[in-house]
Scaffold this motif. Structure first.
Motif, short mmCIF file in Angstrom:
data_model
loop_
_atom_site.label_atom_id
_atom_site.label_comp_id
_atom_site.label_asym_id
_atom_site.label_seq_id
_atom_site.Cartn_x
_atom_site.Cartn_y
_atom_site.Cartn_z
N SER A 17 -2.00 1.83 -9.56
CA SER A 17 -2.36 0.65 -8.77
C SER A 17 -2.79 -0.48 -9.70
O SER A 17 -3.32 -0.22 -10.78
N ASP A 42 -3.68 3.80 -0.28
CA ASP A 42 -4.21 3.06 -1.43
C ASP A 42 -3.51 1.70 -1.56
O ASP A 42 -2.29 1.61 -1.42
N THR A 92 0.84 -1.19 0.00
CA THR A 92 0.00 0.00 0.00
C THR A 92 0.88 1.24 0.00
O THR A 92 2.03 1.22 0.44
N THR A 104 -1.09 7.64 1.03
CA THR A 104 -2.54 7.66 0.78
C THR A 104 -3.28 6.47 1.37
O THR A 104 -4.50 6.52 1.52
#
Length: 140
Positions: free
Chosen positions: A108, A35, A29, A33
């Protein structure tokens, strides 16, 4: 709970539990953030190199080879923190991602949403902008 499982779940000794193929799942991750960037696998050597160098190393099941994230693309991951789950069969790394995490050129690997439709499911692009052209970077 056996003494062994107590040590795995509550102890302070890092004892990764590799699967039958000698791998642990790794979730990466973005440290800034939160994410989810990617999910990959590490064998013992990749895990040791990641800890020793502070850079993300993985094991490619399809190529049956160890690889350092960004060695071809330049899209590297600097590991800020590594954690293991309760039974030590998965690791989570929080990384500083340089560029794209996905080999498709996206930030991502999770760039499509699954949406239910009439009892089935379809995919819809979400956050799918490419940061680089994979055909140029990987010379495919």
């Amino acid at each position: 709970m056996s003494a062994h499982s107590h040590e795995i779940e509550e102890g302070l000794s890092f004892q990764p539990r590799f699967d039958a193929s000698g791998l642990v799942t790794c979730v990466a991750t973005d440290v800034a953030t939160g994410d989810v960037l990617m999910v990959a696998h590490m064998n013992d050597e990749a895990l040791r190199k990641t800890i020793a160098t502070g850079e993300a190393w993985y094991f490619s099941r399809s190529r049956n080879a160890l690889w350092r994230k960004g060695e071809t693309s330049g899209q590297t991951q600097r590991v800020i923190e590594m954690r293991t789950d309760c039974d030590q069969d998965a690791v989570w790394i929080r990384v500083e991602q340089i560029g794209a995490a996905c080999h498709t050129g996206r930030r991502s690997c999770f760039y499509r949403k699954v949406e239910g439709e009439g009892g089935g499911a379809t995919l819809v692009f979400a956050d799918a902008e490419r940061l680089f052209d994979p055909s140029v970077v990987y010379k495919k």
